[in-house]
Write an enzyme that holds these catalytic residues in place. Structure first.
Site, PDB file in Angstrom:
ATOM      1  N   SER A  71       0.666  -1.374   0.009  1.00 31.42           N
ATOM      2  CA  SER A  71      -0.133   0.228  -0.152  1.00 31.42           C
ATOM      3  C   SER A  71       0.725   1.351   0.010  1.00 31.42           C
ATOM      4  CB  SER A  71      -0.925   0.005   1.161  1.00 31.42           C
ATOM      5  OG  SER A  71      -0.152   0.029   2.415  1.00 31.42           O
ATOM      6  N   THR A 204      -1.715   3.252   4.769  1.00 30.15           N
ATOM      7  CA  THR A 204      -0.866   4.409   4.590  1.00 30.15           C
ATOM      8  C   THR A 204       0.161   4.358   5.609  1.00 30.15           C
ATOM      9  OG1 THR A 204      -2.575   5.552   3.758  1.00 30.15           O
ATOM     10  CG2 THR A 204      -0.832   6.891   4.369  1.00 30.15           C
ATOM     11  N   THR A 222       1.793   7.009   0.407  1.00 30.32           N
ATOM     12  CA  THR A 222       0.897   5.896   0.208  1.00 30.32           C
ATOM     13  C   THR A 222       0.901   5.926  -1.499  1.00 30.32           C
ATOM     14  OG1 THR A 222      -1.528   5.121   0.295  1.00 30.32           O
ATOM     15  CG2 THR A 222      -1.131   7.399  -0.021  1.00 30.32           C
ATOM     16  N   ARG A 232      -7.691  10.369  -8.630  1.00 31.24           N
ATOM     17  CA  ARG A 232      -8.096  10.365  -7.140  1.00 31.24           C
ATOM     18  C   ARG A 232      -7.174  10.615  -6.212  1.00 31.24           C
ATOM     19  NH1 ARG A 232      -6.913   7.323  -2.097  1.00 31.24           N
ATOM     20  NH2 ARG A 232      -8.847   7.345  -0.864  1.00 31.24           N
ATOM     21  N   THR A 255      -4.821   7.032   9.052  1.00 33.90           N
ATOM     22  CA  THR A 255      -4.890   5.938   8.110  1.00 33.90           C
ATOM     23  C   THR A 255      -6.159   5.654   8.071  1.00 33.90           C
ATOM     24  OG1 THR A 255      -3.806   4.022   7.384  1.00 33.90           O
ATOM     25  CG2 THR A 255      -4.073   4.385   9.766  1.00 33.90           C
ATOM     26  N   GLY A 256      -6.741   5.124   6.870  1.00 30.11           N
ATOM     27  CA  GLY A 256      -7.840   4.363   6.681  1.00 30.11           C
ATOM     28  C   GLY A 256      -8.579   4.660   5.459  1.00 30.11           C
TER      29      GLY A 256
END
Length: 344
Positions: A71, A204, A222, A232, A255-256
């Site tokens: 990631s 991330t 990330t 995006r 993060t998420g």
């Protein structure tokens, strides 16, 4: 008297042994997830006399090189065209300067380019192909970010009729077909429907470093959400969303699910709460709670640290995600230590 002294020393020793490991101490490095090598790289930088900016840059760069969880860095999270692009930011809590890049193509060291934006321009944020041209002009190497693994992920996605994806209110039906898509009249849908959940596509790295005199820096890196729509940009490179640093208060990194989390600027909120006296854990929980009010099932977590070296973390509990791991290094641990917080 001698026996009493022995008893007192014994009690004192027991108390010291039972003290929690998250007692405040400086300098401090803390980062999201179980990225141990990143924490060690940042800590080593501080131990050798490097600045907190050097520390967070080298820590995140280590993750970019190692492709942490797929990631971060090259070869992961291909978009709808099969291309891997990178987002990163770095922030100086002494000067409040920020450098960020997003949708960076063909350059592996995204956090390094972000620092170049901060140190060699009057801008804060450069994106897309222009960010790549800037990076090349700054001496960064241009190379293909695809790998056999990312190509395979993309090929499998195409074979599965482009499932999952991030389209809505379009035709053909995005739950069954690939594009190209055209807009259609919006249909009524339940408020905040459940979103695709894959923790590995949102891992991330966010890192905070605090120097022995309280200087704060933060950075993120990330490759974004897997199968994202080209162009995006999530929360990671956005100051106040992905991370925030202020040497008068502390630092935070999130993060998420960046598309949701960036709407609430959780890192800025957490740092502001610490400025007003909240302890790091409380600040982290409040930032998560603010998002939960509107998106109770969102996937996300945050780490917080204040200028005395106190730190904490919080995460939103949901199926498949009940604990959040993060790394800590300070004089008490003297090496990277994995810690976990229960989500709520």
């Amino acid at each position: 008297m001698f026996s009493q002294n022995i008893i007192c020393l014994t009690i004192l020793f027991v108390i010291i042994c039972l003290l929690p490991l998250n007692q405040a101490a400086l300098p401090l490095v803390i980062n999201t997830w179980h990225f141990k090598d990143a924490a060690n790289a940042a800590w080593s930088t501080l131990q050798k006399g490097g600045s907190v900016l050097d520390a967070v840059e080298r820590g995140c760069a280590r993750c970019e090189l190692e492709q942490c969880d797929g990631s971060v860095g090259f070869g992961g999270s291909p978009d709808e065209r099969g291309e891997t692009t990178l987002d990163a930011m770095i922030m100086n809590g002494d000067t409040m300067e920020v450098g960020a890049v997003a949708d960076l193509r063909r350059v592996k060291n995204a956090v390094g380019v972000a620092r170049a934006v901060m140190e060699h321009t009057e801008h804060t944020f450069i994106v897309g192909e222009s960010a790549t041209i800037f990076a090349e002009n700054m001496g960064f190497m241009s190379e293909d970010l695809s790998t056999n693994k990312s190509i395979a992920i993309f090929s499998q996605w195409l074979q599965q009729n482009c499932q999952p994806n991030y389209r809505k209110n379009v035709f053909p039906d995005p739950s069954k077909s690939c594009g190209p898509y055209k807009p259609k009249a919006k249909l009524w849908k339940p408020k905040n429907p459940k979103r695709n959940f894959d923790p590995s596509s949102h891992d991330t790295i966010g890192m905070i470093a605090i120097g022995k005199n309280g200087q704060v820096a933060a950075a993120t890196s990330t490759n974004g959400a897997t199968h994202k729509i080209p162009g995006r940009v999530g929360d990671s490179p956005v100051a106040g969303a992905g991370a925030y640093a202020d040497s008068t208060a502390g630092g935070a990194a999130a993060t998420g699910d960046g598309d949701i989390m960036m709407r609430f600027l959780p890192s800025f909120l957490a740092v502001d709460l610490m400025r007003n006296g909240d302890q790091p854990t409380v600040a982290c929980k409040t930032a998560i709670s603010r998002i939960k009010k509107y998106y109770p099932d969102f996937f996300g977590a945050i780490i917080c640290a204040n200028t005395t070296g106190g730190y904490g973390a919080a995460c939103n509990k949901r199926p498949g995600f009940s604990q959040f791991p993060f790394m800590v290094v300070n004089p008490q641990t003297n090496q990277s230590q994995l810690q976990k917080v229960d989500c709520f």
